[in-house]
Design an enzyme around this catalytic site. Sequence first.
Site, PDB file in Angstrom:
ATOM      1  N   ASP A 157      -3.753 -42.795 -33.886  1.00 31.75           N
ATOM      2  CA  ASP A 157      -4.031 -41.954 -32.724  1.00 31.75           C
ATOM      3  C   ASP A 157      -4.024 -42.793 -31.453  1.00 31.75           C
ATOM      4  O   ASP A 157      -4.863 -43.674 -31.286  1.00 31.75           O
ATOM      5  CB  ASP A 157      -5.403 -41.281 -32.913  1.00 31.75           C
ATOM      6  CG  ASP A 157      -5.583 -40.099 -31.987  1.00 31.75           C
ATOM      7  OD1 ASP A 157      -4.693 -39.854 -31.158  1.00 31.75           O
ATOM      8  OD2 ASP A 157      -6.615 -39.419 -32.099  1.00 31.75           O
ATOM      9  N   ASP A 158      -3.081 -42.532 -30.585  1.00 34.24           N
ATOM     10  CA  ASP A 158      -2.974 -43.217 -29.285  1.00 34.24           C
ATOM     11  C   ASP A 158      -2.594 -44.693 -29.423  1.00 34.24           C
ATOM     12  O   ASP A 158      -2.870 -45.483 -28.518  1.00 34.24           O
ATOM     13  CB  ASP A 158      -4.273 -43.103 -28.470  1.00 34.24           C
ATOM     14  CG  ASP A 158      -4.595 -41.674 -28.046  1.00 34.24           C
ATOM     15  OD1 ASP A 158      -3.886 -40.750 -28.473  1.00 34.24           O
ATOM     16  OD2 ASP A 158      -5.564 -41.499 -27.292  1.00 34.24           O
TER      17      ASP A 158
ATOM     18  N   CYS B 208      -2.386 -35.089 -28.599  1.00 33.63           N
ATOM     19  CA  CYS B 208      -2.758 -35.095 -30.018  1.00 33.63           C
ATOM     20  C   CYS B 208      -2.386 -33.859 -30.833  1.00 33.63           C
ATOM     21  O   CYS B 208      -1.653 -33.967 -31.805  1.00 33.63           O
ATOM     22  CB  CYS B 208      -4.251 -35.330 -30.140  1.00 33.63           C
ATOM     23  SG  CYS B 208      -4.775 -36.919 -29.466  1.00 33.63           S
TER      24      CYS B 208
ATOM     25  N   ARG C 146       0.652 -33.521 -33.688  1.00 27.41           N
ATOM     26  CA  ARG C 146       0.341 -33.357 -35.107  1.00 27.41           C
ATOM     27  C   ARG C 146       0.971 -32.091 -35.687  1.00 27.41           C
ATOM     28  O   ARG C 146       1.440 -32.060 -36.828  1.00 27.41           O
ATOM     29  CB  ARG C 146      -1.184 -33.326 -35.303  1.00 27.41           C
ATOM     30  CG  ARG C 146      -1.770 -34.697 -35.197  1.00 27.41           C
ATOM     31  CD  ARG C 146      -3.188 -34.742 -34.660  1.00 27.41           C
ATOM     32  NE  ARG C 146      -3.355 -36.034 -34.017  1.00 27.41           N
ATOM     33  CZ  ARG C 146      -3.649 -37.163 -34.668  1.00 27.41           C
ATOM     34  NH1 ARG C 146      -3.904 -37.126 -35.959  1.00 27.41           N
ATOM     35  NH2 ARG C 146      -3.715 -38.301 -34.037  1.00 27.41           N
TER      36      ARG C 146
ATOM     37  N   LYS D 238      -8.138 -37.595 -38.948  1.00 31.91           N
ATOM     38  CA  LYS D 238      -8.154 -36.598 -37.881  1.00 31.91           C
ATOM     39  C   LYS D 238      -7.230 -35.425 -38.211  1.00 31.91           C
ATOM     40  O   LYS D 238      -6.090 -35.625 -38.612  1.00 31.91           O
ATOM     41  CB  LYS D 238      -7.688 -37.260 -36.585  1.00 31.91           C
ATOM     42  CG  LYS D 238      -7.580 -36.317 -35.403  1.00 31.91           C
ATOM     43  CD  LYS D 238      -7.315 -37.113 -34.143  1.00 31.91           C
ATOM     44  CE  LYS D 238      -7.068 -36.208 -32.949  1.00 31.91           C
ATOM     45  NZ  LYS D 238      -6.983 -36.980 -31.696  1.00 31.91           N
TER      46      LYS D 238
ATOM     47  N   HIS E  79      -7.241 -31.840 -36.137  1.00 33.66           N
ATOM     48  CA  HIS E  79      -6.917 -31.428 -34.771  1.00 33.66           C
ATOM     49  C   HIS E  79      -5.869 -30.322 -34.667  1.00 33.66           C
ATOM     50  O   HIS E  79      -5.121 -30.248 -33.688  1.00 33.66           O
ATOM     51  CB  HIS E  79      -6.495 -32.635 -33.912  1.00 33.66           C
ATOM     52  CG  HIS E  79      -6.979 -32.502 -32.492  1.00 33.66           C
ATOM     53  ND1 HIS E  79      -6.709 -33.411 -31.500  1.00 33.66           N
ATOM     54  CD2 HIS E  79      -7.725 -31.525 -31.913  1.00 33.66           C
ATOM     55  CE1 HIS E  79      -7.269 -33.020 -30.378  1.00 33.66           C
ATOM     56  NE2 HIS E  79      -7.889 -31.876 -30.607  1.00 33.66           N
TER      57      HIS E  79
ATOM     58  N   SER F 135     -10.650 -34.495 -31.939  1.00 36.17           N
ATOM     59  CA  SER F 135     -10.698 -35.865 -31.420  1.00 36.17           C
ATOM     60  C   SER F 135     -12.110 -36.444 -31.515  1.00 36.17           C
ATOM     61  O   SER F 135     -13.104 -35.737 -31.336  1.00 36.17           O
ATOM     62  CB  SER F 135     -10.220 -35.907 -29.971  1.00 36.17           C
ATOM     63  OG  SER F 135      -8.832 -35.739 -29.913  1.00 36.17           O
TER      64      SER F 135
ATOM     65  N   HIS G 288      -7.941 -44.174 -30.893  1.00 35.61           N
ATOM     66  CA  HIS G 288      -8.344 -43.234 -29.831  1.00 35.61           C
ATOM     67  C   HIS G 288      -9.771 -43.582 -29.421  1.00 35.61           C
ATOM     68  O   HIS G 288     -10.604 -43.866 -30.266  1.00 35.61           O
ATOM     69  CB  HIS G 288      -8.272 -41.812 -30.423  1.00 35.61           C
ATOM     70  CG  HIS G 288      -8.442 -40.693 -29.448  1.00 35.61           C
ATOM     71  ND1 HIS G 288      -9.628 -40.465 -28.784  1.00 35.61           N
ATOM     72  CD2 HIS G 288      -7.584 -39.721 -29.042  1.00 35.61           C
ATOM     73  CE1 HIS G 288      -9.481 -39.396 -28.015  1.00 35.61           C
ATOM     74  NE2 HIS G 288      -8.250 -38.923 -28.147  1.00 35.61           N
TER      75      HIS G 288
ATOM     76  N   ASP H 179       0.703 -40.907 -32.958  1.00 37.09           N
ATOM     77  CA  ASP H 179       0.910 -39.550 -32.435  1.00 37.09           C
ATOM     78  C   ASP H 179       1.343 -39.498 -30.974  1.00 37.09           C
ATOM     79  O   ASP H 179       1.924 -38.520 -30.531  1.00 37.09           O
ATOM     80  CB  ASP H 179      -0.339 -38.692 -32.627  1.00 37.09           C
ATOM     81  CG  ASP H 179      -1.480 -39.102 -31.704  1.00 37.09           C
ATOM     82  OD1 ASP H 179      -1.568 -40.294 -31.326  1.00 37.09           O
ATOM     83  OD2 ASP H 179      -2.300 -38.229 -31.358  1.00 37.09           O
ATOM     84  N   ASN H 180       1.015 -40.544 -30.220  1.00 34.80           N
ATOM     85  CA  ASN H 180       1.420 -40.602 -28.800  1.00 34.80           C
ATOM     86  C   ASN H 180       1.094 -41.991 -28.276  1.00 34.80           C
ATOM     87  O   ASN H 180       0.445 -42.790 -28.943  1.00 34.80           O
ATOM     88  CB  ASN H 180       0.739 -39.516 -27.949  1.00 34.80           C
ATOM     89  CG  ASN H 180      -0.765 -39.495 -28.051  1.00 34.80           C
ATOM     90  OD1 ASN H 180      -1.360 -38.590 -28.641  1.00 34.80           O
ATOM     91  ND2 ASN H 180      -1.414 -40.500 -27.498  1.00 34.80           N
TER      92      ASN H 180
ATOM     93  N   LYS I 206       0.430 -42.071 -22.706  1.00 31.27           N
ATOM     94  CA  LYS I 206      -0.008 -40.751 -23.183  1.00 31.27           C
ATOM     95  C   LYS I 206      -0.081 -39.740 -22.032  1.00 31.27           C
ATOM     96  O   LYS I 206      -0.497 -40.082 -20.932  1.00 31.27           O
ATOM     97  CB  LYS I 206      -1.391 -40.901 -23.816  1.00 31.27           C
ATOM     98  CG  LYS I 206      -2.066 -39.605 -24.240  1.00 31.27           C
ATOM     99  CD  LYS I 206      -3.403 -39.896 -24.893  1.00 31.27           C
ATOM    100  CE  LYS I 206      -4.108 -38.601 -25.307  1.00 31.27           C
ATOM    101  NZ  LYS I 206      -5.350 -38.868 -26.048  1.00 31.27           N
TER     102      LYS I 206
END
Length: 496
Positions: free
Chosen positions: A44-45, A84, A88, A137, A139, A162, A227, A279-280, A300
């Site tokens: 994540d991130d 996010c 996903r 996660k 989300h 998140s 994240h 994811d980003n 992001k």
Amino acid sequence: MNTSLNRRDFLGMLSSGLAGMALGGCGGRPVPQRKPNFVIIFCDDQGYADVGCFGARGFETPNLDRMAEQGIRFTDFHASTAVCSASRASLLTGCYPERVGILGALFPQSETGLSSDELTIAEMLKEQGYATAAFGKWHLGDAPPFLPTRHGFDEYFGLPYSNDMWPHHPTIGDQFGPLPLIEGEQVVKYLDDQSQLTTWYTERAVGFIEASRDRPFFLYLAHNMPHVPLFVSEKFRGKSARGLFGDVIMEIDWSVGQVLKTLGELGLDENTLVIFTSDNGPWLSYGDHAGSAGDLREGKGTMFEGGMREPCIMRWPGRIPAGAVSSELATTMDLLPTLAGLAGGRLHGHKIDGHDILPLIEARPGARTPTDVYYCYYAGELRAVRSGRWKLHFPHAYRTMAGRPGGTGGLPEPYSSAEIGLELFDLQSDVGETTDVADRHPEVVARLQGLAELAREDLGDKLTERVGKGVRPPGKYEWDKPKKAEEADQQERPDW
Ligand code: MG
């Protein structure tokens, strides 16, 4: 599209039949062979340059680097968008987020979530006899009908949204209730401390692989880290020269090592495709608690390369040649059709946007991306379109730190807003999107504008106020309790 899907279904079934039988045993009689296992590790991130072999500085990722040495590294791999929930939704359905109606980042008690009409990777594989588990996660909606267990996963353990949507958020904590840790569909704990999350998810992943050793399995290991708020266990606290962020990545790298070690010990290496990506891009307003996109522009929340180009490594000994590198365009949307092809899975006529990229994954000589055009949507806005080396941005506002370093110690600095006009970049010579060459290539601009029109008709575009004919509605849910968050519906907040 239906024609190609039907053909894909047919080819999938055909390959399943062929791959599922091999000559062996007495008298050359065909005996069934096991379908391949799949592990997707989704961070994540984590930014493009937040892995050693992608240029990380200040910390090391020996397990990810070894994974790349044993498999393939993709240098032009993309999440479908730069936030996010939407990202996903794409990964699990093989569709642009706009097609499945999941935009932005969902908040607690969201009234929307991933529709039960969509087909996820887990559902597709479960139908083929796979054991399925999601740890980490989710989300894609925290209401019961949206949870992983309703979308094809036999097991789930993790956070439904998140990890910063909790009372300890540095600026808007009063909007959130306690952060639930969910097992299956039940809250088992409310968290005030997240330092064991990566460890717990890893233990679950290892346990699931061990328990599923005798049948095909699909593991979706979606780490909450890196994240914000960043948390790390004592094992890695203070280990990196990059501070807490580096420690967190080192723990993720350890987790990857545990998964690979388990596969090796169980003799599953040559029957398991392991995929690692994010994811980003990095959440730059968090400064020293954010990652790095290296030479890529922005991060992001933007549709520059720093927002959506991700580090991606795949490993499958015996199928993927060691040390391969692909600079072909590929995306998270390609995973569903690729895995369907490998498992003999069926798509049931769902219109999807990804492509089977097995030839790229196997680094076959001359293999080229099947993605002729790639649409860069953010929260319903068609911000750019990519075709080959060219990327055309349409006029839009975006958030930026404008060269400022961002916050420290887990506190964000506010973004400022900037605007870009109709600008063309040659990613082959200018991956940092620094020099607009639209004036020099009017024919390219015209061609990409034409491609963009096709997307607007199909998927819509808020920038030009178009409604797409090919969008499908998200799932809806009515809560009987008051919302904790001021805005619990889909967010398009520029600061998220
Ligand atoms: Mg993210």
